[in-house]
Every structure is written in structure tokens, then in C-alpha cells.
Design a protein around this motif. Structure first.
Motif, PDB file in Angstrom:
ATOM      1  N   ALA A  22       0.843  -1.190   0.000  1.00  0.00           N
ATOM      2  CA  ALA A  22       0.000   0.000   0.000  1.00  0.00           C
ATOM      3  C   ALA A  22       0.880   1.242   0.000  1.00  0.00           C
ATOM      4  O   ALA A  22       1.855   1.306   0.744  1.00  0.00           O
ATOM      5  CB  ALA A  22      -0.902   0.007   1.225  1.00  0.00           C
ATOM      6  N   PRO A  23       0.579   2.203  -0.842  1.00  0.00           N
ATOM      7  CA  PRO A  23       1.393   3.418  -0.853  1.00  0.00           C
ATOM      8  C   PRO A  23       1.249   4.180   0.453  1.00  0.00           C
ATOM      9  O   PRO A  23       0.147   4.370   0.959  1.00  0.00           O
ATOM     10  CB  PRO A  23       0.837   4.224  -2.027  1.00  0.00           C
ATOM     11  N   ARG A  24       2.380   4.557   1.018  1.00  0.00           N
ATOM     12  CA  ARG A  24       2.387   5.301   2.283  1.00  0.00           C
ATOM     13  C   ARG A  24       2.345   6.790   1.960  1.00  0.00           C
ATOM     14  O   ARG A  24       3.199   7.289   1.235  1.00  0.00           O
ATOM     15  CB  ARG A  24       3.661   4.977   3.053  1.00  0.00           C
ATOM     16  N   PRO A  25       1.366   7.493   2.474  1.00  0.00           N
ATOM     17  CA  PRO A  25       1.336   8.927   2.195  1.00  0.00           C
ATOM     18  C   PRO A  25       2.523   9.622   2.859  1.00  0.00           C
ATOM     19  O   PRO A  25       2.861   9.343   4.002  1.00  0.00           O
ATOM     20  CB  PRO A  25       0.012   9.399   2.801  1.00  0.00           C
ATOM     21  N   GLU A  26       3.172  10.482   2.097  1.00  0.00           N
ATOM     22  CA  GLU A  26       4.342  11.171   2.629  1.00  0.00           C
ATOM     23  C   GLU A  26       3.914  12.472   3.284  1.00  0.00           C
ATOM     24  O   GLU A  26       2.986  13.127   2.853  1.00  0.00           O
ATOM     25  CB  GLU A  26       5.322  11.458   1.509  1.00  0.00           C
ATOM     26  N   GLY A  27       4.634  12.823   4.329  1.00  0.00           N
ATOM     27  CA  GLY A  27       4.352  14.073   5.002  1.00  0.00           C
ATOM     28  C   GLY A  27       5.010  15.235   4.265  1.00  0.00           C
ATOM     29  O   GLY A  27       5.868  15.048   3.396  1.00  0.00           O
ATOM     30  N   LEU A  28       4.622  16.418   4.638  1.00  0.00           N
ATOM     31  CA  LEU A  28       5.163  17.618   4.025  1.00  0.00           C
ATOM     32  C   LEU A  28       6.667  17.725   4.231  1.00  0.00           C
ATOM     33  O   LEU A  28       7.405  18.116   3.334  1.00  0.00           O
ATOM     34  CB  LEU A  28       4.464  18.858   4.587  1.00  0.00           C
ATOM     35  N   ILE A  31       8.460  15.471   1.718  1.00  0.00           N
ATOM     36  CA  ILE A  31       8.417  16.046   0.373  1.00  0.00           C
ATOM     37  C   ILE A  31       9.383  17.219   0.270  1.00  0.00           C
ATOM     38  O   ILE A  31      10.144  17.328  -0.695  1.00  0.00           O
ATOM     39  CB  ILE A  31       6.980  16.466   0.014  1.00  0.00           C
ATOM     40  N   LEU A  32       9.390  18.082   1.271  1.00  0.00           N
ATOM     41  CA  LEU A  32      10.289  19.231   1.265  1.00  0.00           C
ATOM     42  C   LEU A  32      11.746  18.787   1.279  1.00  0.00           C
ATOM     43  O   LEU A  32      12.583  19.331   0.557  1.00  0.00           O
ATOM     44  CB  LEU A  32       9.990  20.135   2.455  1.00  0.00           C
ATOM     45  N   GLU A  33      12.049  17.783   2.080  1.00  0.00           N
ATOM     46  CA  GLU A  33      13.427  17.267   2.128  1.00  0.00           C
ATOM     47  C   GLU A  33      13.857  16.734   0.766  1.00  0.00           C
ATOM     48  O   GLU A  33      14.963  16.990   0.300  1.00  0.00           O
ATOM     49  CB  GLU A  33      13.521  16.160   3.177  1.00  0.00           C
TER      50      GLU A  33
END
Length: 110
Positions: A22-28, A31-33
Motif C-alpha cells: 500500500a502506498p504510504r502517504p508522505e508528510g510535508l 516532500i520538502l526534504e
């Protein structure tokens, strides 16, 4: 084939009860990193023409990277910008004084 039930979707299990990828939702922050590490470039041009005469051209370039990545790419304009660097401010002041002195010497005002 049947669609997975809502409970199966929530748990990430397929219809056989096996854990799927299952795709794990990434946190902000993640994504910023990633953006700062890899970099992102947004580029665009806006042109206004009237009867094949170019009236206005706006070139937009946006680069979003970390300072380390920018220096790795050879970008270091903030080091020489008088608004961002104390050394650059001193250099700009020195250049201004030198220009004034050259103008005085050219006019003959010693």
C-alpha cells in the motif's frame, strides 16, 4: 474479481488477507526534504505580441534547492548580493567611494 471492502482498504490487506504494498502517504517534511535534496526548476516565458511585433517578454526561472545543492551546482549569488551579505555591502560601499574619487579626479577637484 471483486473490489476490496472498506475494511480491507483501511488495513492495507488484499481480498485474501495478505498485506499488499500500500502506498504510504508522505508528510510535508518528507516532500520538502526530497525537493531540497534533488532540486526543482520551474521555467516559463510570457510573450505579448501585437501584429507580429513583440511588445513584452517576461522570462520566469525558479530554482528551489538547498544551499548545499546550489553551491554544488555552482550557484552562489547570495554571497555577493549587497542586500544579503555584510562583505558585499562593504564592497559596494568601497566601489561607490572609488567611483566618487575617480569622478573628482576627472573633474580636477583634488
Amino acid at each position: 474479481m471483486t473490489e476490496p471492502t472498506i475494511a480491507q482498504r483501511r488495513t492495507g490487506l488484499d481480498r485474501y488477507g495478505l498485506a499488499g504494498a500500500a502506498p504510504r502517504p508522505e508528510g510535508l517534511a518528507d516532500i520538502l526534504e526530497r525537493v531540497l535534496d534533488k532540486g526543482i526548476i520551474i521555467a516559463g516565458d510570457i510573450r505579448v505580441n501585437l501584429l507580429d511585433i513583440e511588445l513584452l517578454t517576461v522570462k520566469i526561472r525558479l530554482l528551489v534547492v538547498s544551499v548545499d545543492k546550489a553551491m554544488e551546482m555552482g550557484i552562489d549569488w547570495w554571497r555577493h548580493d549587497p542586500m544579503l551579505s555584510a562583505d558585499a555591502k562593504e564592497l559596494a560601499d568601497e566601489n561607490r567611494k572609488l567611483r566618487e574619487r575617480v569622478e573628482q579626479l576627472e573633474r580636477g577637484d583634488e
